[in-house]
Design an enzyme around this catalytic site. Structure first.
Site, PDB file in Angstrom:
ATOM      1  N   GLU A   1       0.823  -1.211   0.000  1.00 56.75           N
ATOM      2  CA  GLU A   1       0.000   0.000   0.000  1.00 56.75           C
ATOM      3  C   GLU A   1       0.854   1.257   0.000  1.00 56.75           C
ATOM      4  O   GLU A   1       0.476   2.264  -0.614  1.00 56.75           O
ATOM      5  CB  GLU A   1      -0.943  -0.032   1.204  1.00 56.75           C
TER       6      GLU A   1
ATOM      7  N   GLU B   1      -4.514  -9.702   3.088  1.00 55.46           N
ATOM      8  CA  GLU B   1      -5.245  -9.445   4.335  1.00 55.46           C
ATOM      9  C   GLU B   1      -6.373 -10.433   4.572  1.00 55.46           C
ATOM     10  O   GLU B   1      -6.620 -10.845   5.714  1.00 55.46           O
ATOM     11  CB  GLU B   1      -5.789  -8.008   4.335  1.00 55.46           C
TER      12      GLU B   1
END
Length: 271
Positions: free
Chosen positions: A117, A137
């Site tokens: 990210e 995730e």
């Protein structure tokens, strides 16, 4: 060279360029709260000391920036000791959004989760052939938290992003390149060299124009086309009358009038 404790180093290869390197091999460059805090501090220090382009790199073989160190993340939730506050993630994102510094991710190995990210938040991305990109995730019973769905969907599209976040397995550098997620794929071991060469070129671009173009790019993410065009025209008006722009327009036109080609003036296409 500045050393941020024992995980992040800040070097200045030339005026206007910063090289920020994370090395935490004991945990494969997973984002410990201490390490990410130091990364945020290095980004801020580079900007405050005049960097116009910052290259984010890794010195941990096989890994660029990986997802949050789960020991820190879990301990934060259950109230156990951690290596830091966790606020470094926000600091990094804030610094990557500063318009006065262009950021280049020199991705030399795997990146995942929050590390990926941070890469998506950089302005430009160079990936080595062996690098893999993942948002795992869902396999940790979590969701993305700082752009691994929302920002990534704007970069590679909803369909590919859905595959990455819902399945949770990584994609190759070549596939991410084909989807528009990285600017270049380069041979293993060369990402930092290529990134620094590019950074040197960008650092020589007119500062106000470079910063304003980054602002246009940032604004475009949140605006519809009509509003984005109006904003782009407004920001154009803030640079066209500057002394630097007036002088540069004159000197470039003189070169055209003297018979130089567009390629000679602006450069050859990058491979």
């Amino acid at each position: 060279m500045s050393v941020m404790a024992d995980i992040v180093t800040l070097e200045r290869p030339r005026e206007g360029v910063a090289l920020i390197t994370m090395s935490n091999p004991d945990i494969n460059n997973h984002g410990s709260w201490a390490g990410v805090g130091q990364l945020g501090e290095a980004l801020a220090e580079a900007r405050e000391q005049g960097a116009r382009v910052s290259v984010l790199a890794s010195d941990t073989p096989g890994h660029w920036y990986e997802h949050a160190w789960l020991r820190d993340l879990r301990n934060t939730v259950i109230g156990e000791p951690t290596t830091g506050t966790g606020g470094g993630w926000g600091t990094c994102l804030d610094e990557l959004a500063k318009t006065t510094v262009v950021t280049i991710a020199a991705i030399s190995g795997d990146c995942s989760g929050g590390g990926a990210e941070l890469g998506w938040a950089c302005d430009l991305r160079i990936a080595e052939e062996n690098a893999r990109f993942g948002q795992p995730e869902v396999q940790i019973a979590l969701t993305t938290g700082i752009g691994g769905t929302s920002r990534l969907a704007r970069i590679i599209g909803r369909t590919a992003t859905a595959e990455m976040v819902l399945d949770g397995t990584p994609m190759t550098a070549q596939r991410i390149y084909d989807l528009g997620g990285v600017n270049r794929v380069v041979p293993d071991g060369t990402s930092i060299e290529v990134a620094l060469d590019w950074a040197s070129r960008l650092a020589d671009r007119p500062a106000k124009a470079l910063a304003t173009l980054k602002q246009i790019l940032i604004d475009n993410d949140d605006l519809g086309l009509t509003e984005a065009l109006t904003n782009e025209q407004r920001l154009f008006g803030t640079v066209v009358g500057t002394e630097e722009a007036i002088a540069t327009m004159g000197s470039i036109q003189d070169r055209f009038d003297a018979g130089e080609s567009i390629e000679s003036v602006y450069g050859s296409p990058r491979p």
